[in-house]
Design a protein around this motif. Structure first.
Motif, PDB file in Angstrom:
ATOM      1  N   ILE A 110       1.177  -1.301   0.056  1.00 16.57           N
ATOM      2  CA  ILE A 110       0.223   0.174   0.116  1.00 16.57           C
ATOM      3  C   ILE A 110       0.779   1.320   0.013  1.00 16.57           C
ATOM      4  O   ILE A 110       0.587   2.102  -0.579  1.00 16.57           O
ATOM      5  CB  ILE A 110      -0.980   0.107   1.139  1.00 16.57           C
ATOM      6  CG1 ILE A 110      -2.077  -0.916   0.845  1.00 16.57           C
ATOM      7  CG2 ILE A 110      -1.459   1.471   1.593  1.00 16.57           C
ATOM      8  CD1 ILE A 110      -2.977  -0.211   0.063  1.00 16.57           C
ATOM      9  N   LEU A 111       2.048   1.393   0.740  1.00 16.17           N
ATOM     10  CA  LEU A 111       2.850   2.316   1.002  1.00 16.17           C
ATOM     11  C   LEU A 111       3.467   2.635  -0.777  1.00 16.17           C
ATOM     12  O   LEU A 111       3.596   3.714  -1.063  1.00 16.17           O
ATOM     13  CB  LEU A 111       3.954   1.937   1.981  1.00 16.17           C
ATOM     14  CG  LEU A 111       3.663   2.692   3.328  1.00 16.17           C
ATOM     15  CD1 LEU A 111       5.002   2.420   4.072  1.00 16.17           C
ATOM     16  CD2 LEU A 111       3.281   4.118   3.240  1.00 16.17           C
ATOM     17  N   LEU A 138       2.407   1.801  -3.463  1.00 20.08           N
ATOM     18  CA  LEU A 138       1.225   2.256  -4.438  1.00 20.08           C
ATOM     19  C   LEU A 138       1.050   3.711  -4.076  1.00 20.08           C
ATOM     20  O   LEU A 138       0.555   4.482  -5.196  1.00 20.08           O
ATOM     21  CB  LEU A 138       0.029   1.489  -4.327  1.00 20.08           C
ATOM     22  CG  LEU A 138       0.151   0.136  -5.118  1.00 20.08           C
ATOM     23  CD1 LEU A 138      -0.918  -0.823  -5.039  1.00 20.08           C
ATOM     24  CD2 LEU A 138       0.746   0.292  -6.479  1.00 20.08           C
ATOM     25  N   VAL A 139       0.846   4.118  -2.914  1.00 15.02           N
ATOM     26  CA  VAL A 139       0.279   5.426  -2.675  1.00 15.02           C
ATOM     27  C   VAL A 139       1.568   6.433  -2.783  1.00 15.02           C
ATOM     28  O   VAL A 139       1.259   7.590  -3.192  1.00 15.02           O
ATOM     29  CB  VAL A 139      -0.186   5.591  -1.102  1.00 15.02           C
ATOM     30  CG1 VAL A 139      -0.464   7.045  -0.640  1.00 15.02           C
ATOM     31  CG2 VAL A 139      -1.433   4.611  -0.802  1.00 15.02           C
ATOM     32  N   TRP A 159       3.547   5.800  -5.126  1.00 13.58           N
ATOM     33  CA  TRP A 159       3.382   6.297  -6.697  1.00 13.58           C
ATOM     34  C   TRP A 159       2.417   7.115  -7.114  1.00 13.58           C
ATOM     35  O   TRP A 159       2.535   7.872  -8.057  1.00 13.58           O
ATOM     36  CB  TRP A 159       3.391   4.619  -7.082  1.00 13.58           C
ATOM     37  CG  TRP A 159       3.197   4.286  -8.539  1.00 13.58           C
ATOM     38  CD1 TRP A 159       4.177   4.680  -9.614  1.00 13.58           C
ATOM     39  CD2 TRP A 159       2.115   3.906  -9.343  1.00 13.58           C
ATOM     40  NE1 TRP A 159       3.792   4.277 -10.732  1.00 13.58           N
ATOM     41  CE2 TRP A 159       2.629   3.867 -10.657  1.00 13.58           C
ATOM     42  CE3 TRP A 159       0.934   3.242  -8.816  1.00 13.58           C
ATOM     43  CZ2 TRP A 159       1.839   3.289 -11.767  1.00 13.58           C
ATOM     44  CZ3 TRP A 159      -0.069   2.827  -9.999  1.00 13.58           C
ATOM     45  CH2 TRP A 159       0.642   2.519 -11.221  1.00 13.58           C
ATOM     46  N   LEU A 160       1.175   6.820  -6.540  1.00 14.03           N
ATOM     47  CA  LEU A 160       0.089   7.826  -6.894  1.00 14.03           C
ATOM     48  C   LEU A 160       0.376   9.456  -6.398  1.00 14.03           C
ATOM     49  O   LEU A 160       0.062  10.184  -7.399  1.00 14.03           O
ATOM     50  CB  LEU A 160      -1.295   7.359  -5.965  1.00 14.03           C
ATOM     51  CG  LEU A 160      -1.839   6.173  -6.514  1.00 14.03           C
ATOM     52  CD1 LEU A 160      -2.771   5.654  -5.539  1.00 14.03           C
ATOM     53  CD2 LEU A 160      -2.165   6.139  -8.062  1.00 14.03           C
ATOM     54  N   VAL A 161       1.019   9.619  -5.362  1.00 13.35           N
ATOM     55  CA  VAL A 161       1.441  11.064  -5.063  1.00 13.35           C
ATOM     56  C   VAL A 161       2.331  11.387  -5.878  1.00 13.35           C
ATOM     57  O   VAL A 161       2.194  12.662  -6.320  1.00 13.35           O
ATOM     58  CB  VAL A 161       1.629  11.040  -3.452  1.00 13.35           C
ATOM     59  CG1 VAL A 161       2.125  12.423  -3.195  1.00 13.35           C
ATOM     60  CG2 VAL A 161       0.485  10.809  -2.683  1.00 13.35           C
ATOM     61  N   VAL A 171       8.548   1.318  -8.846  1.00 15.27           N
ATOM     62  CA  VAL A 171       7.353   0.282  -9.067  1.00 15.27           C
ATOM     63  C   VAL A 171       7.525  -0.797 -10.043  1.00 15.27           C
ATOM     64  O   VAL A 171       7.353  -1.929 -10.062  1.00 15.27           O
ATOM     65  CB  VAL A 171       5.963   1.056  -9.412  1.00 15.27           C
ATOM     66  CG1 VAL A 171       5.235  -0.110 -10.025  1.00 15.27           C
ATOM     67  CG2 VAL A 171       5.849   1.715  -8.135  1.00 15.27           C
ATOM     68  N   ILE A 204      -8.503   2.059  -0.462  1.00 15.85           N
ATOM     69  CA  ILE A 204      -7.688   2.359   0.411  1.00 15.85           C
ATOM     70  C   ILE A 204      -8.216   2.984   1.477  1.00 15.85           C
ATOM     71  O   ILE A 204      -7.645   2.701   2.874  1.00 15.85           O
ATOM     72  CB  ILE A 204      -6.845   3.471  -0.499  1.00 15.85           C
ATOM     73  CG1 ILE A 204      -5.856   2.687  -1.446  1.00 15.85           C
ATOM     74  CG2 ILE A 204      -5.724   4.207   0.671  1.00 15.85           C
ATOM     75  CD1 ILE A 204      -4.909   3.745  -2.355  1.00 15.85           C
ATOM     76  N   VAL A 238      -1.882   8.034   5.284  1.00  7.61           N
ATOM     77  CA  VAL A 238      -2.072   7.061   4.189  1.00  7.61           C
ATOM     78  C   VAL A 238      -3.266   7.276   3.254  1.00  7.61           C
ATOM     79  O   VAL A 238      -3.402   7.544   1.890  1.00  7.61           O
ATOM     80  CB  VAL A 238      -1.709   5.537   4.267  1.00  7.61           C
ATOM     81  CG1 VAL A 238      -2.111   4.763   2.884  1.00  7.61           C
ATOM     82  CG2 VAL A 238      -0.363   5.328   4.770  1.00  7.61           C
ATOM     83  N   SER A 267      -3.279  10.826   1.765  1.00  9.43           N
ATOM     84  CA  SER A 267      -2.290  11.084   0.818  1.00  9.43           C
ATOM     85  C   SER A 267      -3.105  10.409  -0.641  1.00  9.43           C
ATOM     86  O   SER A 267      -2.789  11.160  -1.713  1.00  9.43           O
ATOM     87  CB  SER A 267      -0.965  10.494   0.804  1.00  9.43           C
ATOM     88  OG  SER A 267      -0.501  10.642   2.189  1.00  9.43           O
ATOM     89  N   ALA A 268      -3.472   9.452  -0.471  1.00 13.29           N
ATOM     90  CA  ALA A 268      -4.039   8.706  -1.592  1.00 13.29           C
ATOM     91  C   ALA A 268      -5.319   9.546  -2.121  1.00 13.29           C
ATOM     92  O   ALA A 268      -5.488   9.592  -3.387  1.00 13.29           O
ATOM     93  CB  ALA A 268      -4.705   7.293  -1.140  1.00 13.29           C
ATOM     94  N   ALA A 322      -4.139  12.600  -4.027  1.00 12.09           N
ATOM     95  CA  ALA A 322      -3.579  12.357  -5.377  1.00 12.09           C
ATOM     96  C   ALA A 322      -4.758  11.989  -6.323  1.00 12.09           C
ATOM     97  O   ALA A 322      -4.411  12.479  -7.492  1.00 12.09           O
ATOM     98  CB  ALA A 322      -2.457  11.046  -5.245  1.00 12.09           C
ATOM     99  N   MET A 377      -5.930  14.128  -9.683  1.00 10.65           N
ATOM    100  CA  MET A 377      -5.716  13.567 -11.055  1.00 10.65           C
ATOM    101  C   MET A 377      -7.079  13.630 -11.547  1.00 10.65           C
ATOM    102  O   MET A 377      -7.258  13.946 -12.952  1.00 10.65           O
ATOM    103  CB  MET A 377      -5.257  11.843 -10.874  1.00 10.65           C
ATOM    104  CG  MET A 377      -4.040  11.615 -10.699  1.00 10.65           C
ATOM    105  SD  MET A 377      -3.385  10.078 -10.844  1.00 10.65           S
ATOM    106  CE  MET A 377      -3.241   9.520  -9.117  1.00 10.65           C
TER     107      MET A 377
END
Lengths: 130, 128
Positions: free
Chosen positions: A41-42, A44-45, A47-49, A65, B72, B110, B113-114, B117, B121
């Motif tokens: 999860i860390l 992927l998050v 990567w998204l940020v 990744v 998430i 977490v 942040s998700a 993001a 997007m």
């Protein structure tokens, strides 16, 4: 306390000398996989940020990744996720009162291990085909 | 003499007063996550390897954004309550309190942040 029988009392199983039954191994693995999923999860998050932070940040995160380390973490997380899902579904059956006999618990343990490996391989095959 | 029946003593919230609701939350979120897991894996699997601009556009679409944010958010709240059970089992006193605080702060960081993001997007995609 002098007349207490000290030689013939039942002993509780000691973790270091006791071979854990399969149901106990699959049970503790539920907790381990649930906590280990934090790594995936860390990643992927992050990567998204990074994708909304800028091209430089995204290039670094995307490289990680898609690196062998990222592949290892994400493949491991995929297995952990499938394992935790199947073991969690077993917990729902336990809660409803089903599958608590020793023989049934052995069978469901084998099903969880086998099922999680098969679903992980299936996920990888789907990922590489599409 | 106690004037309550054994059933009355057993039912309700239990000694911690949160055990029943925690357990029920885990049951509900587990069902939700069981449904979300295959969808989430498909969404992430399709996203890995996309060029930067395509990736932003991909997560700007409703289905990938909703599945990812739901997974998430529900997953991390499930994680907070899951680690809480582990922390209660293995930590005592101050270490327990610190571990619970760290787990809750980390999980919400977490989530924030998700969601940030994914929201950005979506707006970037709308602006194009």
């Amino acid at each position: 306390m002098a007349d207490v029988n000290r030689g013939n009392r039942p002993l509780s199983p000691h973790l270091q000398v006791y071979k854990l039954p399969l149901a106990a191994v699959t049970s503790i693995l539920t907790r381990i996989t649930g906590h280990a999923l934090v790594a995936g999860i860390l990643l992927l998050v992050w990567w998204l940020v990074a994708a909304v932070s800028g091209p430089g940040a995204f290039a670094v995160a995307d490289w990680v990744v898609r690196s062998w380390l990222g592949f290892l973490i994400l493949t491991g997380s995929t297995w952990a996720l499938w394992y935790h899902t199947l073991a969690g579904i077993r917990h729902l059956f336990y809660d409803a009162g089903y599958g608590m006999e020793i023989e049934q618990a052995k069978q469901s343990s084998r099903a969880i291990i086998f099922g999680s490996v098969v679903l992980t391989l299936l996920s990888l095959i789907l990922f590489f085909i599409f | 003499m106690r004037y309550i029946t054994p059933r009355k003593a057993a039912q309700g919230l239990g000694s911690s007063h949160t055990g029943t609701s925690d357990h029920w939350f885990m049951t509900v979120s587990a069902c939700a996550l069981a449904l979300l897991t295959p969808a989430f894996l498909l969404v992430i699997g399709s996203a890995i390897g996309l060029p930067h601009a395509d990736l932003v556009a991909y997560f700007g679409r409703p289905y990938p954004a909703i599945i990812t944010s739901l997974f998430i958010i529900v997953g991390m709240v499930h994680f907070i309550k899951g680690t809480r059970i582990m922390i209660d089992d293995y930590f005592q006193h101050t270490a327990r309190k610190v571990a619970i605080i760290v787990s809750v702060i980390f999980s919400w960081a977490v989530i924030a942040s998700a969601v940030f993001a994914l929201a950005k997007m979506t707006f970037v995609t709308l602006a194009i």
